[in-house]
Design a protein around this motif. Sequence first.
Motif, PDB file in Angstrom:
ATOM      1  N   ARG A 256     147.069 -69.247 -76.006  1.00  0.00           N
ATOM      2  CA  ARG A 256     147.892 -68.610 -74.969  1.00  0.00           C
ATOM      3  C   ARG A 256     147.059 -67.864 -73.935  1.00  0.00           C
ATOM      4  O   ARG A 256     146.032 -67.281 -74.257  1.00  0.00           O
ATOM      5  CB  ARG A 256     148.837 -67.603 -75.604  1.00  0.00           C
ATOM      6  CG  ARG A 256     150.061 -68.243 -76.186  1.00  0.00           C
ATOM      7  CD  ARG A 256     151.048 -67.173 -76.583  1.00  0.00           C
ATOM      8  NE  ARG A 256     152.172 -67.760 -77.271  1.00  0.00           N
ATOM      9  CZ  ARG A 256     153.206 -68.315 -76.666  1.00  0.00           C
ATOM     10  NH1 ARG A 256     153.262 -68.353 -75.350  1.00  0.00           N
ATOM     11  NH2 ARG A 256     154.194 -68.824 -77.366  1.00  0.00           N
ATOM     12  N   GLU A 257     147.583 -67.875 -72.702  1.00  0.00           N
ATOM     13  CA  GLU A 257     146.982 -67.068 -71.642  1.00  0.00           C
ATOM     14  C   GLU A 257     147.594 -65.675 -71.773  1.00  0.00           C
ATOM     15  O   GLU A 257     148.789 -65.490 -71.542  1.00  0.00           O
ATOM     16  CB  GLU A 257     147.335 -67.717 -70.283  1.00  0.00           C
ATOM     17  CG  GLU A 257     146.554 -67.168 -69.123  1.00  0.00           C
ATOM     18  CD  GLU A 257     145.068 -66.925 -69.430  1.00  0.00           C
ATOM     19  OE1 GLU A 257     144.688 -65.739 -69.491  1.00  0.00           O
ATOM     20  OE2 GLU A 257     144.326 -67.911 -69.618  1.00  0.00           O
ATOM     21  N   ASN A 262     141.815 -63.342 -75.764  1.00  0.00           N
ATOM     22  CA  ASN A 262     142.695 -63.830 -76.826  1.00  0.00           C
ATOM     23  C   ASN A 262     141.850 -64.481 -77.925  1.00  0.00           C
ATOM     24  O   ASN A 262     141.590 -65.690 -77.895  1.00  0.00           O
ATOM     25  CB  ASN A 262     143.713 -64.827 -76.260  1.00  0.00           C
ATOM     26  CG  ASN A 262     144.746 -65.215 -77.312  1.00  0.00           C
ATOM     27  OD1 ASN A 262     144.850 -64.572 -78.357  1.00  0.00           O
ATOM     28  ND2 ASN A 262     145.499 -66.267 -77.035  1.00  0.00           N
TER      29      ASN A 262
END
Length: 430
Positions: A256-257, A262
Amino acid sequence: MKTLYLDPFSGVAGDMLVGALLDLGLDFEQWQVQLQRLNITGYHLSIEKTKVSAINGTKFHVQLVDHKQKIDTGLTALEQTSTVDAHANQSVKHHHHHHGRNLEMITSIIETSGLSTYVKESAIAVFQEIAQAEAQVHGLAMNEIHFHEVGAVDSIVDIVGTLIAIEMLEVDQIVCGEIYDGTGLIQVAHGMMPVPVPAVMILRQGADLPMRQRADVKTELVTPTGLALLKFLVNEFGPQPQDMILLGVGYGFGSRETGALNALRISLFDSKMSKKIQQRQSDAVLELHTNLDDETGEAIGAITNHLMNLGVYDVFCTPIFMKKNRPAYELTVILPARLQNSVIELLFRKTSTVGVRWQNMQRAMMERSFEQIETTLGLVQVKNFTYHGIEKFSFEFDDINQIAEKHHLTLTKVKQIVMQQIKQDKYREL
Ligand SMILES: O=C([S-])c1cc(C(=O)S)c[n+]([C@@H]2O[C@H](COP(=O)(O)O)[C@@H](O)[C@H]2O)c1
Ligand code: NI
């Protein structure tokens, strides 16, 4: 004593766990050889060594080779369109409730595989936990929860792959820091879901997990698979180990952005003592007990074998008298802490027990080394033990027994002959 420390400052997902464990230095080829014991085909695995926020790490990818290709274990491509579609998420996989593989099918793939007992039992327990949480959220029976092709392969690879990596690293215990999830809503197959997602909320119920929310991240950081694995694997939540030597650090990047780094960070620590001293002195083990008043000798024999296959150090039975004057057995298992949940699962699943007790223990051990001795009767393994100047040795019983059978000799005679030949060899060396 090896301790694995997990740092979920940006949550946890199956692919992040595998990526971080591989980044820690596990050999990707050797890890894949172990995974092939699953006997499923039709997927391609790759690792991307990349940099995020100027930090080197690993992004783990699972790709299906051909969506329409029939996968020979029953993991077939979906022929019909489901009532729900794929949705974007931390590890980019999807499950729904009408087509695909259910828990029973996935359990059978794992059970009939060539994986170790530890990996099989643990993977099934993790899948059960996820299916139970999903079932509760959607008001369905556990077996009605289906993972479609991508989700099933992805989840199996992530869950089984994580367990294989843990087994390969031979860790004694796993400690985990605070688990951060994001906030807001995410788009999934059924529509919008609040973060933490509903299955994660169920997994948290009744469990003392240090979950926190990051207001700066408006998406999901903790997936149901990631949290179910953590719940199963972690022995203790708390800060990084102190007074230990850091052996290595791995970063597994998420999909995920998030607008921030992350990644899941995993660090491997070892006790300060040198391996030699450590082996000679002591290590921490768990002693686990359960009383059985309604199991046959056959059943207790079978569970003992299962436990030994799981990798525990020892299992033994003590005759006891229980309530209502019942003659019974106390089953004692000595194990490394990392096997705690697997052993408890196995005991609940395969015996009539409804309660298990345990205590942390220290054990002192003599330092051991092994050598193969060539004798006129055949090869014999000799085990040498030392501890603060105390020395002793023993012969591998299976070798002595085999020689005794083969040459029609008593065990005592074989031991005498072997001893004599060792002495002669030592004399010749002088
Ligand atoms: O599709 C369904 S039913 C679905 C339900 C839920 C619930 O929390 S319920 C969550 N998700 C999302 O799917 C992905 C994949 O999760 P994995 O654990 O399989 O990696 C993730 O974004 C979940 O939040 C889907
Ligand atoms: Ni769901």
